[in-house]
Design an enzyme around this catalytic site. Structure first.
Site, short mmCIF file in Angstrom:
data_model
loop_
_atom_site.label_atom_id
_atom_site.label_comp_id
_atom_site.label_asym_id
_atom_site.label_seq_id
_atom_site.Cartn_x
_atom_site.Cartn_y
_atom_site.Cartn_z
CG ASP A 13 -1.57 1.57 1.07
OD1 ASP A 13 -1.39 2.22 0.20
OD2 ASP A 13 -2.85 1.32 2.41
CG ASP A 111 -2.63 3.64 -3.05
OD1 ASP A 111 -4.01 3.39 -3.09
OD2 ASP A 111 -2.23 3.74 -1.96
CD GLU A 112 -5.66 -0.74 -0.80
OE1 GLU A 112 -5.43 -2.04 0.15
OE2 GLU A 112 -5.74 0.61 -0.83
MG MG Z 1 -2.45 4.02 0.46
#
Ligand code: MG
Length: 366
Positions: A13, A111-112
């Protein structure tokens, strides 16, 4: 006979991704509180905080907070409108670095991502060392940090990631998942929202450990379909595979500053959109088969048209050529144009991905 090894799943993350992206292109923001979101309009703005960095969080700012409240708590912060095109291109760069090193990869948001490390590491220690190297390389190559959770399944890895943010690695050892989860509030379970939390609180369930003590049938009766999932996660039994989702399409669009009937202006915008889409396609290492256009006229009348290429392509000139010829089919319309959009679809990863995988994990995968 070989025994199948236990799973090792990593959840990546990126740390306050949008705010970090803004700091990357403007390093003078590094120690400033930065808020990405709606225009605060001196505290009278509507809308919410989309993301904020750690210095802003010290003032009590959080994602999804009304922008007017953020302004009240921290008027001196730097307030920026989100630039999703830029974030997406940075995201593809990050994801490509991770994807190139593993066999089993699954991007879950901008973003993961999840990675199954079975083919790379046999112990959590090895996995942690591998993750630490990757984190270093991500920082060197992109200037961004991330936090990582390592566990035996996806849900525990995701929950672990949040424990040491920013720039941390949290490891849940083999066989430790239930114990790790027991003291945590039930809200950490992916899919448990406010409503589920209330239903469980009514029967005295507040911690994951409380669910562990219940019979699965009772949880199913109380929560319906999602009960089984929640019970499985609580007990460390969730076993979803790490699997790449199919890509569908890439698109971009622009609303004209003023509605226009000037086809030279409109074609100019289409050229810009084609160039942007071409760059994104390249940076995401994908190829496409279809190019589509969307034209919205004044009054919201909207048309879409698409063309299928003879072969897959990653060529921005192909996007421009098809987009122009599709645009020409609208030119006898009498209404002014309000918005144009372009899209490439029937996309797949470039074949070269396979080469880079075998180069990176040399020897570990046949
Ligand atoms: Mg994040």
């Amino acid at each position: 006979m070989s025994v199948p090894s236990a799973r090792i799943v990593a959840h990546f993350d990126m740390d306050s991704f949008y705010a970090s992206a803004e700091t990357k292109r403007n390093p003078s923001l590094r120690d400033e509180p930065v808020v990405i979101g709606a225009d605060p309009k001196d505290g009278k703005g509507r809308g919410v905080v989309v993301s904020c960095n750690y210095p802003a969080r010290k003032f009590g700012l959080r994602s999804a907070m009304p922008i007017s409240e953020a302004w009240r708590l921290c008027p001196q912060a730097v307030y920026l409108r989100p630039d999703f095109e830029y974030y997406e291109s940075l995201s593809s760069q990050v994801m490509q670095i991770i994807r190139a090193r593993v066999r089993d990869f699954e991007q879950v948001s901008i973003d993961e991502a999840f990675v199954d490390l079975r083919s790379i590491a046999t112990t959590m220690g090895e996995a942690e060392a591998w993750v630490a190297r990757l984190k270093d390389d991500l920082r060197t190559e992109t200037g961004l940090t991330c936090s990582v959770g390592l566990a035996e399944n996806k849900s525990a890895a995701k929950i672990a990631t949040d424990l040491h943010k920013p720039d941390g690695i949290t490891v849940i050892g083999p066989g430790m998942t239930k114990e790790f989860l027991a003291p945590l509030p039930i809200g950490v379970i992916p899919g448990v929202g406010v409503k589920t939390e209330m239903l469980l609180k009514e029967i005295g369930i507040t911690k994951v450990g409380d669910i562990q003590k219940l019979e699965v049938d009772l949880v199913k009766k109380r929560l319906g379909g999602s009960g089984l999932w929640i019970w499985d996660v609580a007990n460390g039994l969730e076993n979803e595979p790490v699997k790449e989702h199919e890509l569908k399409s890439f698109s971009t669009e622009r609303t004209l500053e003023e509605d226009s009937k000037d086809w030279v202006v409109i074609e100019g915008i289409v050229s810009e959109l084609a160039a942007e889409l071409g760059d994104r396609v390249r940076s995401a290492h994908i190829v496409f088969r279809k190019v589509g256009i969307k034209v919205r006229f004044r009054g919201f009348e909207t048309h879409t048209r698409e063309a299928r290429l003879a072969t897959y392509s990653n060529d921005k000139d192909a996007i421009l050529r098809e987009a122009r010829s599709l645009l020409r089919t609208f030119q006898d319309k009498k209404l002014p144009v309000r918005l144009v959009g372009l899209r490439v679809s029937e996309v797949k990863r470039e074949a070269t991905d396979q080469t880079s995988i075998s180069v990176w994990i040399d020897g570990l995968v046949d």
